[in-house]
Design an enzyme around this catalytic site. Structure first.
Site, short mmCIF file in Angstrom:
data_model
loop_
_atom_site.label_atom_id
_atom_site.label_comp_id
_atom_site.label_asym_id
_atom_site.label_seq_id
_atom_site.Cartn_x
_atom_site.Cartn_y
_atom_site.Cartn_z
N ARG A 181 42.65 -7.39 11.52
CA ARG A 181 42.16 -6.33 12.41
C ARG A 181 43.25 -5.98 13.42
O ARG A 181 43.42 -4.80 13.77
CB ARG A 181 40.87 -6.76 13.11
CG ARG A 181 39.67 -6.82 12.19
CD ARG A 181 38.39 -7.09 12.95
NE ARG A 181 37.98 -5.94 13.75
CZ ARG A 181 36.98 -5.96 14.63
NH1 ARG A 181 36.31 -7.09 14.84
NH2 ARG A 181 36.66 -4.88 15.32
N CYS A 239 38.86 -8.55 22.62
CA CYS A 239 38.56 -8.76 21.20
C CYS A 239 37.95 -7.47 20.68
O CYS A 239 38.40 -6.39 21.04
CB CYS A 239 37.63 -9.97 21.04
SG CYS A 239 36.06 -9.80 21.93
#
Length: 284
Positions: A181, A239
């Site tokens: 990611r 995050c």
């Protein structure tokens, strides 16, 4: 006499010591909170009812540890102070008490609650290894405690950062997501793939050993120093939506780094703003 502050991470033997000492005249109550949660709904209140630590109260991450998702704030914004205090009171939490939270995965859902409490000055710790570390019997009742009295407190600016502060370049920015990611290879949830320019990738799962427990403070310190974290420099962690970033914050605190803030909106907020630049690839 005020109780000694809990470390951000404690193991099951330390929890048992706390349970054996509690209640006492000088330490206040001890509250066990179950924060089992998964994005796909596979774990949550139903797994709490199937078996939980005796006396533990279930806390829902989506509705009690976050405000509803909204544009400009991300998928898991911090709840309003009064809303969070009301959730804690429902769970029986009292002023001056201690909280130990656990989940059944990596410690990240529990870490979200513990970071929130510690940011507000409330003594709290994550149970290392979570439910699987408990070697006693489990309970299946719905614990409904007497309402607590913890007051509402504003989120302190010393513990959280906004997008402009992240973009300023004055702090080391840490991305706690998985490498794929971070690189932008995949993006299963948020509007754009990639990472905040200049951020270093320290996936929260790297805070754990092969046994699923947190690395020692010394091992964690080595991990963070190798990535460029310095005691005198502030770090800001993000995050996907502000949940697993708390895992990195607590691990940094366990390693002795205390100039650490969390960007609650995280990538879900940043990537939704077309004015914010996006980097891809394996380097900052």
């Amino acid at each position: 006499m005020a109780p000694a502050a809990l470390a951000p991470i404690i193991d099951v033997s330390q929890l048992r010591e706390l349970l054996e000492r509690d209640p006492s005249a000088d330490e206040g109550a001890l509250h066990l909170l179950d924060v089992r949660w998964a994005l796909d709904g596979s774990t949550g209140h139903h797994t709490y009812l199937a078996g939980h630590l005796p006396g533990a109260v279930y806390v829902d991450l989506d509705t009690e540890l976050a405000a509803p998702a909204r544009t400009g704030a991300g998928r898991h914004p911090l709840p309003a102070p009064e809303d969070f205090a009301a959730s804690l009171r429902r769970a029986g939490v009292t002023a001056g008490s201690r909280v130990v939270a656990y989940d059944d995965t990596t410690g990240a859902p529990a870490g979200r609650l513990v970071w929130m409490l510690r940011a507000l000055g409330h003594d709290a710790a994550v149970l290392d290894g979570g439910l699987t570390s408990w070697d006693g019997e489990l309970a299946t009742d719905e614990v409904r405690p007497t309402e607590g009295d913890v007051p509402a407190r504003a989120w302190p600016v010393t513990e959280i950062a906004d997008a402009d502060e992240v973009a300023s370049g004055s702090s080391l920015v840490i991305d706690a997501r998985a490498p794929e990611r971070y690189r932008g290879d995949v993006e299963p949830v948020d509007p754009r793939a990639g990472h905040i320019p200049g951020a270093v990738n320290l996936p929260f799962t790297g805070n754990l050993g092969e046994d699923g427990a947190f690395l020692t403070p010394e091992e964690l310190r080595g991990r963070f120093e190798a990535a460029g974290v310095e005691p005198e420099q502030e770090a800001i962690v993000y995050c996907g939506s502000g949940v697993t970033a708390a895992h990195d914050v607590l691990a940094l605190q366990r390693a002795g780094f205390h100039r650490v803030r969390l960007f609650p909106g995280s990538w879900s907020q940043w990537s939704a703003d077309p004015a914010r630049p996006v980097a891809t690839g394996a380097t900052p």
